[in-house]
Design a protein around this motif. Structure first.
Motif, PDB file in Angstrom:
ATOM      1  N   VAL A  39       0.705  -1.217   0.310  1.00 45.62           N
ATOM      2  CA  VAL A  39       0.059  -0.136   0.051  1.00 45.62           C
ATOM      3  C   VAL A  39       1.069   1.166   0.253  1.00 45.62           C
ATOM      4  N   LEU A  42      -3.153   6.458   0.951  1.00 46.46           N
ATOM      5  CA  LEU A  42      -5.159   5.778   1.368  1.00 46.46           C
ATOM      6  C   LEU A  42      -6.075   5.921   0.955  1.00 46.46           C
ATOM      7  N   ALA A  75     -10.704  -0.265  -2.369  1.00 49.01           N
ATOM      8  CA  ALA A  75     -10.714  -0.767  -1.123  1.00 49.01           C
ATOM      9  C   ALA A  75     -10.816  -1.878  -0.950  1.00 49.01           C
TER      10      ALA A  75
END
Length: 301
Positions: A39, A42, A75
């Motif tokens: 990742v 976010l 997500a």
């Protein structure tokens, strides 16, 4: 946002490239359905993940974005990986294993003692179906399109592998089931294979079609359905997200099986990032046993 370590090749990628995938494609476009990596950032409101976390992902309903150094993914389509799972395995299992799981346990409810016939059984999806089907207590048989491709499926537990180039798969399947017919056929080929698959079904048997690698099927479907009160369904793996809890049940089952060693995803070959053309050429031969990967940043991402 994911820093991509590996992207995996899928049949939908080649269809997108050739402009024959059912969903329209607009340009510019970066194809690629399946990735692993870390990742990088976010989005607002995203919980349960952290920057730097190791993840796998399906790029979502558009099936775009994976062949890149960075990929933005909803997500819901991100799968946190166990710390001990290599990133190449992370890129290999989501589409293949979740497709196999939901074919057997969502689109159908496989039971112990049933017989399942899988076309292209030595491909990546076929091998996952074989392992998950056997684990569920089913007898799994299948077909391949050329000689010498039976070993991978047999190694994963297939009871019979039929070479369609030299054998009549309907006759062999009926012989194997002593004339009863199989409970379920999973067909990724279409073409002239799909209509003939009805002939090896039991009464009230079921076919699930997941692709048209051998061409678009052109036949009168209604008469085939009524020969033995059989049924035909289509399938899209992401539809499992529409049923509360269903998607996560598949993720949990597949990850546990991989970690326990009862489910494996063989990687046939990993291509450098600059060799996407060669990757697709190899994939389209339909002679590959296992997954083909594109190494973007690799394990060092």
């Amino acid at each position: 946002m994911i820093d991509v370590a590996y992207a995996a090749a899928n049949w939908g990628d080649t269809q997108k490239r050739r402009g024959v995938y059912p969903d329209p494609l607009s340009y510019p476009a970066v194809i690629g359905l399946e990735v692993s990596g870390r990742v990088a950032a976010l989005g607002e409101g995203v919980e349960g993940m952290a920057v730097g976390q190791r993840v796998a992902a399906i790029t979502g309903p558009t099936m775009l974005g994976g062949y890149a150094e960075r990929c933005a993914v909803g997500a819901a389509y991100v799968i946190p990986l166990p710390d001990d799972m290599p990133l190449d395995i992370g890129a290999s299992f989501p589409v293949v294993c979740l497709t196999a799981y939901h074919l057997l346990h969502s689109a159908y409810s496989v039971r112990a003692g049933e017989c399942v016939l899988v076309h292209s059984i030595s491909g990546a999806v076929g091998l996952a179906l074989t392992q998950l089907g056997v684990a569920a207590g089913a007898t799994v048989i299948g077909t391949v399109g050329s000689p010498g491709r039976d070993a991978p499926a047999r190694d994963k537990g297939a009871a019979l592998v039929i070479d369609r180039s030299s054998e009549d798969f309907v006759e062999r399947a009926l012989d194997f089931t002593e004339g009863r017919g199989v409970d379920l056929v999973i067909d990724s080929l279409g073409g002239d294979v799909l209509p003939r698959s009805f002939d090896c079904l039991k009464t009230y048997g079921h076919i699930i079609n997941i692709g048209e690698a051998a061409g678009y099927p052109d036949f009168e479907i209604r008469p085939k359905l009524y020969e033995r009160s059989t049924s035909l369904a289509g399938f899209e793996v992401l539809h499992a997200m529409r049923v509360p809890g269903r998607w996560q049940a598949g993720v949990d089952h597949v990850l546990a099986a991989i970690r326990e060693g009862t489910l494996s995803v063989p990687i046939a070959r990993c291509f450098p990032f600059g060799e996407i053309r060669e990757l697709h050429r190899a994939f389209e031969t339909r002679t590959v046993n296992g997954k083909l990967l594109l190494e973007v940043a690799g394990e060092g991402v």
